[in-house]
Design a protein around this motif. Sequence first.
Motif, PDB file in Angstrom:
ATOM      1  N   PRO A  54       0.935  -1.074   0.290  1.00 26.10           N
ATOM      2  CA  PRO A  54      -0.075  -0.348   0.182  1.00 26.10           C
ATOM      3  C   PRO A  54       1.168   0.920  -0.201  1.00 26.10           C
ATOM      4  CG  PRO A  54      -0.908  -1.568   1.537  1.00 26.10           C
ATOM      5  CD  PRO A  54       0.392  -2.350   0.657  1.00 26.10           C
ATOM      6  N   SER A  55       1.911   1.026   0.798  1.00 24.39           N
ATOM      7  CA  SER A  55       2.804   2.418   0.849  1.00 24.39           C
ATOM      8  C   SER A  55       3.444   2.108  -0.710  1.00 24.39           C
ATOM      9  CB  SER A  55       4.234   1.929   2.032  1.00 24.39           C
ATOM     10  OG  SER A  55       4.375   1.582   1.663  1.00 24.39           O
ATOM     11  N   CYS A  56       3.705   1.930  -1.712  1.00 21.87           N
ATOM     12  CA  CYS A  56       5.090   1.768  -2.777  1.00 21.87           C
ATOM     13  C   CYS A  56       3.796   2.828  -3.323  1.00 21.87           C
ATOM     14  CB  CYS A  56       4.901   0.477  -2.666  1.00 21.87           C
ATOM     15  SG  CYS A  56       6.406  -0.182  -1.806  1.00 21.87           S
ATOM     16  N   LEU A  57       2.692   2.168  -3.183  1.00 22.90           N
ATOM     17  CA  LEU A  57       1.082   2.402  -4.242  1.00 22.90           C
ATOM     18  C   LEU A  57       0.936   3.314  -4.006  1.00 22.90           C
ATOM     19  CD1 LEU A  57      -1.318  -0.423  -4.081  1.00 22.90           C
ATOM     20  CD2 LEU A  57       0.977   0.298  -6.551  1.00 22.90           C
ATOM     21  N   ARG A  58       0.996   3.926  -3.119  1.00 23.55           N
ATOM     22  CA  ARG A  58       0.528   5.766  -2.605  1.00 23.55           C
ATOM     23  C   ARG A  58       1.244   6.770  -2.691  1.00 23.55           C
ATOM     24  NH1 ARG A  58      -0.142   3.388   2.860  1.00 23.55           N
ATOM     25  NH2 ARG A  58      -2.632   2.646   2.746  1.00 23.55           N
ATOM     26  N   ARG A  59       2.930   6.293  -2.817  1.00 28.04           N
ATOM     27  CA  ARG A  59       3.696   6.983  -2.964  1.00 28.04           C
ATOM     28  C   ARG A  59       3.533   7.691  -4.616  1.00 28.04           C
ATOM     29  NH1 ARG A  59       8.014   3.742  -0.594  1.00 28.04           N
ATOM     30  NH2 ARG A  59       7.660   3.500   1.205  1.00 28.04           N
ATOM     31  N   PRO A  60       3.475   6.727  -5.548  1.00 29.93           N
ATOM     32  CA  PRO A  60       3.327   7.171  -6.736  1.00 29.93           C
ATOM     33  C   PRO A  60       2.263   7.947  -7.205  1.00 29.93           C
ATOM     34  CG  PRO A  60       3.723   5.420  -6.915  1.00 29.93           C
ATOM     35  CD  PRO A  60       3.753   5.144  -5.013  1.00 29.93           C
ATOM     36  N   TRP A  61       1.297   7.583  -6.806  1.00 29.87           N
ATOM     37  CA  TRP A  61      -0.383   7.884  -6.139  1.00 29.87           C
ATOM     38  C   TRP A  61      -0.350   9.506  -6.170  1.00 29.87           C
ATOM     39  CZ3 TRP A  61      -4.151   8.241  -9.577  1.00 29.87           C
ATOM     40  CH2 TRP A  61      -5.506   8.597  -8.570  1.00 29.87           C
ATOM     41  N   ARG A  62       0.372   9.426  -5.042  1.00 27.35           N
ATOM     42  CA  ARG A  62       0.358  11.276  -4.365  1.00 27.35           C
ATOM     43  C   ARG A  62       1.001  12.018  -5.950  1.00 27.35           C
ATOM     44  NH1 ARG A  62       1.357   9.233   1.665  1.00 27.35           N
ATOM     45  NH2 ARG A  62      -1.119   9.079   1.943  1.00 27.35           N
ATOM     46  N   ARG A  63       2.495  11.584  -5.437  1.00 20.69           N
ATOM     47  CA  ARG A  63       3.021  12.435  -6.636  1.00 20.69           C
ATOM     48  C   ARG A  63       2.150  13.079  -8.047  1.00 20.69           C
ATOM     49  NH1 ARG A  63       7.309   8.806  -5.098  1.00 20.69           N
ATOM     50  NH2 ARG A  63       7.186   8.103  -7.197  1.00 20.69           N
ATOM     51  N   ALA A  64       1.685  11.919  -8.496  1.00 22.36           N
ATOM     52  CA  ALA A  64       0.262  12.268  -9.036  1.00 22.36           C
ATOM     53  C   ALA A  64      -0.332  12.916  -9.477  1.00 22.36           C
ATOM     54  CB  ALA A  64       0.192  11.130  -9.804  1.00 22.36           C
ATOM     55  N   GLN A  65      -1.099  13.089  -7.983  1.00 21.57           N
ATOM     56  CA  GLN A  65      -2.321  13.858  -7.961  1.00 21.57           C
ATOM     57  C   GLN A  65      -1.467  15.441  -7.342  1.00 21.57           C
ATOM     58  OE1 GLN A  65      -4.142  12.138  -3.732  1.00 21.57           O
ATOM     59  NE2 GLN A  65      -5.693  11.899  -5.018  1.00 21.57           N
ATOM     60  N   ASN A  66      -0.547  15.669  -7.144  1.00 23.57           N
ATOM     61  CA  ASN A  66       0.491  17.131  -6.410  1.00 23.57           C
ATOM     62  C   ASN A  66       0.299  17.570  -7.482  1.00 23.57           C
ATOM     63  OD1 ASN A  66      -0.241  16.415  -3.789  1.00 23.57           O
ATOM     64  ND2 ASN A  66       1.769  15.031  -3.698  1.00 23.57           N
ATOM     65  N   ALA A  67       1.154  16.737  -9.066  1.00 21.43           N
ATOM     66  CA  ALA A  67       1.893  17.710 -10.398  1.00 21.43           C
ATOM     67  C   ALA A  67       0.281  17.887 -11.083  1.00 21.43           C
ATOM     68  CB  ALA A  67       2.745  16.173 -10.854  1.00 21.43           C
ATOM     69  N   LEU A  68      -0.575  17.034 -11.383  1.00 19.63           N
ATOM     70  CA  LEU A  68      -2.041  17.341 -11.573  1.00 19.63           C
ATOM     71  C   LEU A  68      -2.514  18.735 -10.432  1.00 19.63           C
ATOM     72  CD1 LEU A  68      -3.484  14.127 -12.390  1.00 19.63           C
ATOM     73  CD2 LEU A  68      -3.153  15.719 -13.672  1.00 19.63           C
ATOM     74  N   LEU A  69      -2.173  19.017  -9.895  1.00 26.40           N
ATOM     75  CA  LEU A  69      -2.491  20.384  -9.262  1.00 26.40           C
ATOM     76  C   LEU A  69      -2.350  21.075  -9.429  1.00 26.40           C
ATOM     77  CD1 LEU A  69      -4.350  18.246  -5.847  1.00 26.40           C
ATOM     78  CD2 LEU A  69      -5.845  19.518  -7.376  1.00 26.40           C
ATOM     79  N   ARG A  70      -0.775  20.889  -9.267  1.00 30.15           N
ATOM     80  CA  ARG A  70      -0.091  22.325  -9.539  1.00 30.15           C
ATOM     81  C   ARG A  70       0.361  22.763 -11.023  1.00 30.15           C
ATOM     82  NH1 ARG A  70       4.028  19.081  -6.687  1.00 30.15           N
ATOM     83  NH2 ARG A  70       4.880  18.308  -8.417  1.00 30.15           N
TER      84      ARG A  70
END
Length: 110
Positions: A54-70
């Motif tokens: 779960p933590s391995c999947l969360r890291r790239p997901w959060r990076r993608a979310q943050n990049a899209l929002l930025r």
Amino acid sequence: MVTHVRAAGRAAGDPRRLGFHLDRVESLATDSLNEARRSVQALRPGPLTGSRLPSCLRRPWRRAQNALLRRATARSLHRSDSPGGSLRDRFLAGSKPASHAIAAVAVPEG
């Protein structure tokens, strides 16, 4: 390497030239083997070692979310005159299923 092996075959009567080409073949083979070892080492799952799925999947997901929002402009993020609400609201609503799926991944302890 093939070029030097062929050249070594043609230089069989000249020990100096033969030695040069065989030394080059050895050097190129050693360099190639070292590069292959580095490539295999780079393929190992280093960042995943010691981590839970779960933590391995969360890291790239959060990076993608943050990049899209930025990338979205502040103006377009908060425009609510479009159907479905602001871009930010639609993005967050659309990302909830993926977030829940990541949170639901269970890795047995042990």
